[in-house]
Design a protein around this motif. Structure first.
Motif: not given
Length: 185
Positions: A110-123, A134-138
């Motif tokens: 769950s931490e990987i998912t949350v971190t990657l989703e927040s990284l996706k929002k950064i321009d 990475s989300l698919t692999h997770t």
């Protein structure tokens, strides 16, 4: 200068020049039919054109402020997210040696998912394809761990674990490079 900046400058030049040409053309046609036009008529048309330019320059300034805001947000968030990604990669390598019955209760997925989703929002970090992989692999690793929790298998046996680990390390390096590039600007 990247393609976006060039396109924006061409767009801005077209928006600035086109109304001036149209206004001058209309003014010459309009005033050619009137014999006793005054200077106030020219000033009226000139004021209209400059008012239009004011709106265009305000829009351009708002876009510039937005870009500065996005860069500042990335500058503030990327170092923290890089540390999180580095920590998650380290924890994932440790988790690989544990068994599925112990890994199923770990919060790392769950931490990987949350971190990657927040990284996706950064321009400042535009690598959504790697994040999506990475989300698919997770998701696949979590599904594999949950389906094998009754049999104590090593998590290392999961085929998607090491691509996830490699993606996290790649993201860590890319974020570090993005931070260094931003500092160089």
């Amino acid at each position: 200068m990247n393609q976006t900046e060039v396109a924006m400058k061409v767009w801005l030049a077209a928006i600035l020049i086109a109304p001036l040409i149209v206004a001058l053309f209309l003014a010459t046609r309009f005033f050619a039919e009137i014999e006793d036009y005054r200077a106030i008529d020219w000033l009226s048309i000139t004021g209209t054109v400059f008012g239009y330019y004011g709106v265009v320059f305000s829009a351009y300034a708002a876009l510039g402020v937005r870009e500065i805001s996005n860069r500042y947000f990335a500058k503030m968030r990327l170092p923290e997210i890089r540390k999180q990604v580095e920590s998650l990669a380290s924890r994932l390598s440790i988790l690989a040696e544990s068994t599925t019955d112990k890994a199923v209760s770990d919060r790392i997925f769950s931490e990987i998912t949350v971190t990657l989703e927040s990284l996706k929002k950064i321009d400042g970090y535009r690598r959504s394809k790697l994040i999506d992989q990475s989300l698919t692999h997770t998701s696949k690793v979590l599904t594999w761990v949950q389906s094998n929790r009754s049999t104590p298998l090593k998590v290392t046996l999961c085929d998607d674990l090491w691509p996830l680990y490699a993606n996290l390390n790649t993201m860590n390096s890319q974020i570090m490079t993005a931070i260094e590039e931003e500092r160089a600007r």
